[in-house]
Write an enzyme that holds these catalytic residues in place. Sequence first.
Site, short mmCIF file in Angstrom:
data_model
loop_
_atom_site.label_atom_id
_atom_site.label_comp_id
_atom_site.label_asym_id
_atom_site.label_seq_id
_atom_site.Cartn_x
_atom_site.Cartn_y
_atom_site.Cartn_z
N ASN A 9 0.84 -1.20 0.00
CA ASN A 9 0.00 0.00 0.00
C ASN A 9 0.87 1.25 0.00
O ASN A 9 0.37 2.35 0.18
CB ASN A 9 -0.90 0.01 1.25
CG ASN A 9 -2.01 -1.02 1.14
OD1 ASN A 9 -2.70 -1.10 0.13
ND2 ASN A 9 -2.17 -1.83 2.18
N ASP A 69 10.21 -6.71 0.79
CA ASP A 69 10.50 -6.17 2.11
C ASP A 69 11.90 -5.59 2.06
O ASP A 69 12.79 -6.17 1.40
CB ASP A 69 10.40 -7.28 3.17
CG ASP A 69 10.12 -6.70 4.56
OD1 ASP A 69 9.64 -5.55 4.65
OD2 ASP A 69 10.38 -7.39 5.56
N THR A 70 12.07 -4.45 2.70
CA THR A 70 13.34 -3.74 2.65
C THR A 70 13.79 -3.40 4.05
O THR A 70 12.97 -3.07 4.90
CB THR A 70 13.17 -2.44 1.83
OG1 THR A 70 12.87 -2.78 0.48
CG2 THR A 70 14.43 -1.59 1.85
N ARG A 178 15.86 -1.34 -4.40
CA ARG A 178 14.58 -1.83 -4.95
C ARG A 178 14.66 -1.92 -6.47
O ARG A 178 14.18 -2.87 -7.08
CB ARG A 178 13.43 -0.91 -4.51
CG ARG A 178 12.06 -1.49 -4.78
CD ARG A 178 10.96 -0.70 -4.09
NE ARG A 178 11.15 -0.63 -2.67
CZ ARG A 178 11.64 0.43 -2.02
NH1 ARG A 178 11.94 1.53 -2.66
NH2 ARG A 178 11.84 0.39 -0.73
#
Length: 192
Positions: A9, A69-70, A178
């Site tokens: 989101n 996920d970072t 990313r």
Amino acid sequence: MQKIIFATNNQHKIEEIRAILKGQYEIMTLEEAGIHIEIPEPYDTLEENAREKATTVHKLTGLSCFGEDTGLETRSLNGEPGVKSARYAGEERDFAANIEKLLRNLEGKTDRSARFRTVISLIHNGRERQFEGLCEGKITETPRGEGGFGYDPVFIPQNATLTFAEMSMEEKNRYSHRAKAMKQLIQFLLHA
Ligand code: IMP
């Protein structure tokens, strides 16, 4: 055009990834896919959390999807905040409070090196594949810049002078964790 759901989101992440894809694939947000849930991040590793996001959405839709996920990992704090990056200063996921805590914990440390690490879990044709993207850099003494999100105002990637928050999205994508993970995902899809 092939549609893929991105299990997030986070509007910043979606915009970054749409800029990388340049229209090759149509990315649907959770909202656009009609999924109105809080995606869980219950695990202690980026790999497990990314997989959890992707499998949650895949179970609901049966469509190709990916979760990511970072974490920001600092060397002198033994990899902190790592997988806990979003909630470093508390459950409110407050970017400014997280940055404040990070700068406080780094006070007096000579080694300010850090890296962002992204793990993407893609479920495509019923199979899972993971992709990792790393961006090495360092943490500034004070926040700089208005762009981006999260720790962007205090992170300068290697071979750059600006923080991520002082860069345009295109510039950030030239260095970012990313973007690197996404490029691998795109290569995989092109040959899938
Ligand atoms: P998430 O759990 O993958 O959404 O990310 C965890 C946290 O890491 C976020 O809340 C941000 O604070 C931070 N984060 C993730 N990606 C980035 C980025 O590209 N720049 C700065 N901070 C980021």
